[in-house]
Design a protein around this motif. Structure first.
Motif, PDB file in Angstrom:
ATOM      1  N   MET A   1       9.718   7.611  12.333  1.00  0.00           N
ATOM      2  CA  MET A   1      10.192   6.256  12.051  1.00  0.00           C
ATOM      3  C   MET A   1      10.020   5.939  10.574  1.00  0.00           C
ATOM      4  N   LYS A   2      11.069   5.433   9.971  1.00  0.00           N
ATOM      5  CA  LYS A   2      10.997   5.015   8.570  1.00  0.00           C
ATOM      6  C   LYS A   2      10.447   3.604   8.497  1.00  0.00           C
ATOM      7  N   HIS A   3       9.481   3.418   7.631  1.00  0.00           N
ATOM      8  CA  HIS A   3       8.949   2.082   7.370  1.00  0.00           C
ATOM      9  C   HIS A   3       9.650   1.533   6.138  1.00  0.00           C
ATOM     10  N   GLU A   4       9.666   0.211   6.025  1.00  0.00           N
ATOM     11  CA  GLU A   4      10.253  -0.422   4.850  1.00  0.00           C
ATOM     12  C   GLU A   4       9.271  -1.416   4.257  1.00  0.00           C
ATOM     13  N   ILE A   5       9.064  -1.290   2.954  1.00  0.00           N
ATOM     14  CA  ILE A   5       8.237  -2.237   2.221  1.00  0.00           C
ATOM     15  C   ILE A   5       9.122  -2.862   1.146  1.00  0.00           C
ATOM     16  N   VAL A   6       9.169  -4.196   1.150  1.00  0.00           N
ATOM     17  CA  VAL A   6       9.919  -4.930   0.133  1.00  0.00           C
ATOM     18  C   VAL A   6       8.910  -5.769  -0.629  1.00  0.00           C
ATOM     19  N   ILE A   7       8.794  -5.506  -1.909  1.00  0.00           N
ATOM     20  CA  ILE A   7       7.840  -6.232  -2.740  1.00  0.00           C
ATOM     21  C   ILE A   7       8.609  -7.248  -3.586  1.00  0.00           C
ATOM     22  N   CYS A   8       8.162  -8.485  -3.520  1.00  0.00           N
ATOM     23  CA  CYS A   8       8.839  -9.543  -4.263  1.00  0.00           C
ATOM     24  C   CYS A   8       8.556  -9.370  -5.748  1.00  0.00           C
ATOM     25  N   MET A   9       9.613  -9.296  -6.530  1.00  0.00           N
ATOM     26  CA  MET A   9       9.481  -9.127  -7.973  1.00  0.00           C
ATOM     27  C   MET A   9       9.927 -10.384  -8.726  1.00  0.00           C
ATOM     28  N   GLY A  10      10.021 -11.502  -7.987  1.00  0.00           N
ATOM     29  CA  GLY A  10      10.305 -12.776  -8.647  1.00  0.00           C
ATOM     30  C   GLY A  10       9.205 -13.077  -9.651  1.00  0.00           C
ATOM     31  N   SER A  11       9.503 -13.889 -10.647  1.00  0.00           N
ATOM     32  CA  SER A  11       8.554 -14.098 -11.750  1.00  0.00           C
ATOM     33  C   SER A  11       7.194 -14.605 -11.277  1.00  0.00           C
ATOM     34  N   SER A  12       7.168 -15.472 -10.280  1.00  0.00           N
ATOM     35  CA  SER A  12       5.897 -16.013  -9.801  1.00  0.00           C
ATOM     36  C   SER A  12       5.059 -14.926  -9.128  1.00  0.00           C
ATOM     37  N   CYS A  13       5.647 -14.192  -8.201  1.00  0.00           N
ATOM     38  CA  CYS A  13       4.909 -13.130  -7.499  1.00  0.00           C
ATOM     39  C   CYS A  13       4.535 -11.995  -8.445  1.00  0.00           C
ATOM     40  N   PHE A  14       5.449 -11.651  -9.329  1.00  0.00           N
ATOM     41  CA  PHE A  14       5.198 -10.569 -10.279  1.00  0.00           C
ATOM     42  C   PHE A  14       3.996 -10.911 -11.154  1.00  0.00           C
ATOM     43  N   ALA A  15       3.971 -12.141 -11.654  1.00  0.00           N
ATOM     44  CA  ALA A  15       2.879 -12.566 -12.537  1.00  0.00           C
ATOM     45  C   ALA A  15       1.558 -12.711 -11.792  1.00  0.00           C
ATOM     46  N   ARG A  16       1.622 -13.023 -10.505  1.00  0.00           N
ATOM     47  CA  ARG A  16       0.393 -13.244  -9.734  1.00  0.00           C
ATOM     48  C   ARG A  16      -0.147 -11.986  -9.079  1.00  0.00           C
ATOM     49  N   GLY A  17       0.412 -10.833  -9.388  1.00  0.00           N
ATOM     50  CA  GLY A  17      -0.220  -9.613  -8.896  1.00  0.00           C
ATOM     51  C   GLY A  17       0.703  -8.526  -8.392  1.00  0.00           C
ATOM     52  N   ASN A  18       1.976  -8.833  -8.116  1.00  0.00           N
ATOM     53  CA  ASN A  18       2.815  -7.795  -7.540  1.00  0.00           C
ATOM     54  C   ASN A  18       3.153  -6.673  -8.517  1.00  0.00           C
ATOM     55  N   LYS A  19       2.991  -6.911  -9.809  1.00  0.00           N
ATOM     56  CA  LYS A  19       3.154  -5.805 -10.760  1.00  0.00           C
ATOM     57  C   LYS A  19       2.093  -4.743 -10.469  1.00  0.00           C
ATOM     58  N   LYS A  20       0.866  -5.176 -10.295  1.00  0.00           N
ATOM     59  CA  LYS A  20      -0.250  -4.277  -9.973  1.00  0.00           C
ATOM     60  C   LYS A  20      -0.109  -3.719  -8.554  1.00  0.00           C
ATOM     61  N   HIS A  21       0.333  -4.563  -7.622  1.00  0.00           N
ATOM     62  CA  HIS A  21       0.461  -4.136  -6.227  1.00  0.00           C
ATOM     63  C   HIS A  21       1.507  -3.040  -6.067  1.00  0.00           C
TER      64      HIS A  21
END
Length: 80
Positions: A1-21
């Motif tokens: 089974m293929k899993h899917e991960i979608v990481i929000c790269m909007g400016s708010s999420c990106f600045a609050r940690g998703n760049k590191k995540h």
């Protein structure tokens, strides 16, 4: 089974940690040999900025992600 991960790269999420995540997810997938069984993509915005940073795993949206919660979610979803 293929899993899917979608990481929000909007400016708010990106600045609050998703760049590191994003790096943490890529490292986790590589270390566990999961790179071929997980589709990792980014989204411009999940329209949930107030609860960010946001990540969607297999269709389920998770907010207020930090490093510890991210590792727990990856383990729970991908070790099945």
């Amino acid at each position: 089974m293929k899993h899917e991960i979608v990481i929000c790269m909007g400016s708010s999420c990106f600045a609050r940690g998703n760049k590191k995540h994003l790096l943490m997810i890529e490292q986790y997938l590589a270390e566990h040999g999961l790179s071929d069984s997980v589709v990792l993509t980014g989204s411009r915005c999940e329209d949930q900025c107030r609860t960010g940073p946001n990540i969607r795993i297999d269709g389920q949206l998770y907010g207020e992600i930090d490093g510890e919660r991210l590792m727990e979610l990856l383990s729970r979803h991908l070790s099945q």
